[in-house]
Design a protein around this motif. Sequence first.
Motif, PDB file in Angstrom:
ATOM      1  N   TRP A  53       0.845  -1.197   0.000  1.00 19.98           N
ATOM      2  CA  TRP A  53       0.000   0.000   0.000  1.00 19.98           C
ATOM      3  C   TRP A  53       0.876   1.241   0.000  1.00 19.98           C
ATOM      4  CZ3 TRP A  53      -3.883   1.819   4.289  1.00 19.98           C
ATOM      5  CH2 TRP A  53      -4.971   2.453   3.682  1.00 19.98           C
ATOM      6  N   ALA A  54       0.661   2.115  -0.981  1.00 15.77           N
ATOM      7  CA  ALA A  54       1.428   3.344  -1.057  1.00 15.77           C
ATOM      8  C   ALA A  54       0.926   4.344  -0.009  1.00 15.77           C
ATOM      9  CB  ALA A  54       1.303   3.954  -2.450  1.00 15.77           C
ATOM     10  N   PRO A  55       1.817   5.111   0.620  1.00 16.28           N
ATOM     11  CA  PRO A  55       1.377   6.091   1.618  1.00 16.28           C
ATOM     12  C   PRO A  55       0.432   7.138   1.039  1.00 16.28           C
ATOM     13  CG  PRO A  55       3.705   6.382   1.063  1.00 16.28           C
ATOM     14  CD  PRO A  55       3.284   5.087   0.475  1.00 16.28           C
ATOM     15  N   GLU A  56       0.563   7.426  -0.261  1.00 18.43           N
ATOM     16  CA  GLU A  56      -0.348   8.389  -0.879  1.00 18.43           C
ATOM     17  C   GLU A  56      -1.784   7.877  -0.868  1.00 18.43           C
ATOM     18  OE1 GLU A  56       3.745   9.038  -2.191  1.00 18.43           O
ATOM     19  OE2 GLU A  56       2.451   7.276  -2.264  1.00 18.43           O
ATOM     20  N   LEU A  57      -1.962   6.557  -1.030  1.00 16.18           N
ATOM     21  CA  LEU A  57      -3.304   5.981  -0.987  1.00 16.18           C
ATOM     22  C   LEU A  57      -3.851   5.982   0.434  1.00 16.18           C
ATOM     23  CD1 LEU A  57      -2.858   2.982  -3.466  1.00 16.18           C
ATOM     24  CD2 LEU A  57      -3.757   5.273  -3.924  1.00 16.18           C
ATOM     25  N   LEU A  58      -2.973   5.750   1.408  1.00 14.25           N
ATOM     26  CA  LEU A  58      -3.391   5.854   2.815  1.00 14.25           C
ATOM     27  C   LEU A  58      -3.828   7.277   3.120  1.00 14.25           C
ATOM     28  CD1 LEU A  58      -3.645   5.195   5.809  1.00 14.25           C
ATOM     29  CD2 LEU A  58      -1.146   5.276   5.980  1.00 14.25           C
ATOM     30  N   ASN A  93      -2.617  -7.731   6.111  1.00 11.41           N
ATOM     31  CA  ASN A  93      -2.249  -7.818   7.526  1.00 11.41           C
ATOM     32  C   ASN A  93      -1.769  -6.450   7.997  1.00 11.41           C
ATOM     33  OD1 ASN A  93       0.551  -7.650   6.626  1.00 11.41           O
ATOM     34  ND2 ASN A  93       0.350  -9.823   6.110  1.00 11.41           N
ATOM     35  N   TYR A  94      -1.477  -6.348   9.283  1.00 15.06           N
ATOM     36  CA  TYR A  94      -1.069  -5.055   9.851  1.00 15.06           C
ATOM     37  C   TYR A  94       0.257  -4.583   9.273  1.00 15.06           C
ATOM     38  CZ  TYR A  94       0.409  -1.497  13.139  1.00 15.06           C
ATOM     39  OH  TYR A  94       0.860  -0.311  13.674  1.00 15.06           O
ATOM     40  N   ASP A  95       1.116  -5.505   8.882  1.00 15.26           N
ATOM     41  CA  ASP A  95       2.432  -5.126   8.354  1.00 15.26           C
ATOM     42  C   ASP A  95       2.300  -4.262   7.098  1.00 15.26           C
ATOM     43  OD1 ASP A  95       5.331  -5.341   8.530  1.00 15.26           O
ATOM     44  OD2 ASP A  95       5.211  -6.535   6.705  1.00 15.26           O
ATOM     45  N   VAL A  96       1.239  -4.467   6.315  1.00 10.92           N
ATOM     46  CA  VAL A  96       1.018  -3.644   5.122  1.00 10.92           C
ATOM     47  C   VAL A  96       0.795  -2.191   5.530  1.00 10.92           C
ATOM     48  CG1 VAL A  96      -0.466  -3.276   3.111  1.00 10.92           C
ATOM     49  CG2 VAL A  96       0.055  -5.604   3.859  1.00 10.92           C
ATOM     50  N   LEU A  97      -0.006  -1.980   6.561  1.00 10.80           N
ATOM     51  CA  LEU A  97      -0.240  -0.628   7.071  1.00 10.80           C
ATOM     52  C   LEU A  97       1.034  -0.053   7.665  1.00 10.80           C
ATOM     53  CD1 LEU A  97      -2.015   1.764   7.911  1.00 10.80           C
ATOM     54  CD2 LEU A  97      -2.654   0.459   9.951  1.00 10.80           C
ATOM     55  N   ASN A  98       1.749  -0.846   8.433  1.00 12.20           N
ATOM     56  CA  ASN A  98       2.969  -0.378   9.088  1.00 12.20           C
ATOM     57  C   ASN A  98       4.005   0.097   8.071  1.00 12.20           C
ATOM     58  OD1 ASN A  98       4.643  -0.076  11.514  1.00 12.20           O
ATOM     59  ND2 ASN A  98       5.849  -1.742  10.657  1.00 12.20           N
ATOM     60  N   ALA A 100       3.395   1.154   4.998  1.00 11.79           N
ATOM     61  CA  ALA A 100       2.891   2.371   4.354  1.00 11.79           C
ATOM     62  C   ALA A 100       3.160   3.589   5.236  1.00 11.79           C
ATOM     63  CB  ALA A 100       1.399   2.235   4.070  1.00 11.79           C
ATOM     64  N   ILE A 101       2.970   3.431   6.556  1.00  5.93           N
ATOM     65  CA  ILE A 101       3.230   4.532   7.483  1.00  5.93           C
ATOM     66  C   ILE A 101       4.713   4.879   7.512  1.00  5.93           C
ATOM     67  CG2 ILE A 101       3.210   5.194   9.917  1.00  5.93           C
ATOM     68  CD1 ILE A 101       0.638   3.581  10.244  1.00  5.93           C
ATOM     69  N   GLN A 102       5.578   3.865   7.605  1.00  9.56           N
ATOM     70  CA  GLN A 102       7.015   4.116   7.666  1.00  9.56           C
ATOM     71  C   GLN A 102       7.516   4.809   6.404  1.00  9.56           C
ATOM     72  OE1 GLN A 102       8.490   0.105   8.612  1.00  9.56           O
ATOM     73  NE2 GLN A 102       9.082   0.838  10.627  1.00  9.56           N
ATOM     74  N   THR A 103       6.994   4.401   5.248  1.00  3.78           N
ATOM     75  CA  THR A 103       7.391   5.043   3.996  1.00  3.78           C
ATOM     76  C   THR A 103       6.893   6.478   3.947  1.00  3.78           C
ATOM     77  OG1 THR A 103       7.292   2.911   2.846  1.00  3.78           O
ATOM     78  CG2 THR A 103       7.269   4.887   1.479  1.00  3.78           C
ATOM     79  N   GLY A 104       5.648   6.707   4.380  1.00  2.00           N
ATOM     80  CA  GLY A 104       5.089   8.046   4.345  1.00  2.00           C
ATOM     81  C   GLY A 104       5.782   9.016   5.274  1.00  2.00           C
ATOM     82  N   LEU A 105       6.317   8.522   6.388  1.00  2.00           N
ATOM     83  CA  LEU A 105       6.985   9.405   7.342  1.00  2.00           C
ATOM     84  C   LEU A 105       8.310   9.943   6.798  1.00  2.00           C
ATOM     85  CD1 LEU A 105       6.333   7.504  10.695  1.00  2.00           C
ATOM     86  CD2 LEU A 105       5.261   9.607   9.885  1.00  2.00           C
ATOM     87  N   VAL A 134       7.142   2.141  14.652  1.00  2.00           N
ATOM     88  CA  VAL A 134       5.881   2.876  14.678  1.00  2.00           C
ATOM     89  C   VAL A 134       4.942   2.130  15.615  1.00  2.00           C
ATOM     90  CG1 VAL A 134       3.933   3.723  13.334  1.00  2.00           C
ATOM     91  CG2 VAL A 134       6.221   3.710  12.333  1.00  2.00           C
ATOM     92  N   ASP A 135       4.832   2.597  16.836  1.00  2.00           N
ATOM     93  CA  ASP A 135       4.024   1.915  17.834  1.00  2.00           C
ATOM     94  C   ASP A 135       2.542   2.086  17.538  1.00  2.00           C
ATOM     95  OD1 ASP A 135       2.628   1.443  20.502  1.00  2.00           O
ATOM     96  OD2 ASP A 135       4.712   0.930  20.995  1.00  2.00           O
ATOM     97  N   ARG A 136       1.785   1.011  17.728  1.00  2.00           N
ATOM     98  CA  ARG A 136       0.343   1.072  17.459  1.00  2.00           C
ATOM     99  C   ARG A 136      -0.379   2.057  18.367  1.00  2.00           C
ATOM    100  NH1 ARG A 136      -2.441  -4.687  15.935  1.00  2.00           N
ATOM    101  NH2 ARG A 136      -0.719  -5.667  14.835  1.00  2.00           N
TER     102      ARG A 136
END
Length: 261
Positions: A53-58, A93-98, A100-105, A134-136
């Motif tokens: 998942w790209a951070p832009e889509l998030l 899974n959650y790793d996909v979100l994680n 995306a967040i790390q890339t976006g930051l 990136v803590d939940r």
Amino acid sequence: KEAYCWLLVPNIDKDTDIKTIVWDTIRISGGNDSIISKAAQKMIQKEQIITEWAPELLLRELDNVLWKDTDNIAINELWKYLCSYCYLPRLANYDVLNKAIQTGLKSDHDFAFASGFDGTHYIDLKFNQSVDNVDRSGYLVKVNVAKKQLAKEGEGVDVGEKPTPPGRPPKTIGEPPVPLPPVAPKKRFFMSADIDSTRINRDIQKCVEEIIQNLTSVDGAKVKISLEVEAKTDDGFTQETVRTITENCQELGVRDSGFEE
């Protein structure tokens, strides 16, 4: 395997009716893999499960729905929403979100991260930098909000006009901008899109609303639209199907159509 051969996938199109669940029906028979494995592979092929998942889509989902009326969102809450609502993307899974967040930051235009929020101040705010953990329990924060806080804290985030580089005279108030070289006007547009046969109405409607209507609204624009369909089957089409489609094509005035061996 012969009995459990249908995959039913719930979806909601938030652009048309956010309250109605539409079930995509997909056949998954055949092969030697387990039912679960075949179902997962089929959903990945049809992009009904997202593994990257790209951070832009998030950010788009955040802006459209999730933090439309607030400056932040708790990551735990964000994950809960993604697991609960059919109109949001379905992540593997959650790793996909994680990821995306790390890339976006690492970007200066997606979002920031804070380990806590006391109602007025973000704790351990990080923006435009790598974050290994990136803590939940943390928060995603809008860029403009993060910039304002970091500027007040003296972190050197630019929220206004950039300083004049050494050796260059400062720009005086009222000085006209440097003219840009002329750009040749674009006079022709073209596109080719694959339409999901299980979501024809939705996909075509989106093309009409988001692309074609913008083109037809241009004064003097001549818009030509055509529909191209190709269908194949290893078993061959029945005579009844051939006759029905051929007659329908004639009645609809289809310019070019036919069946081949």
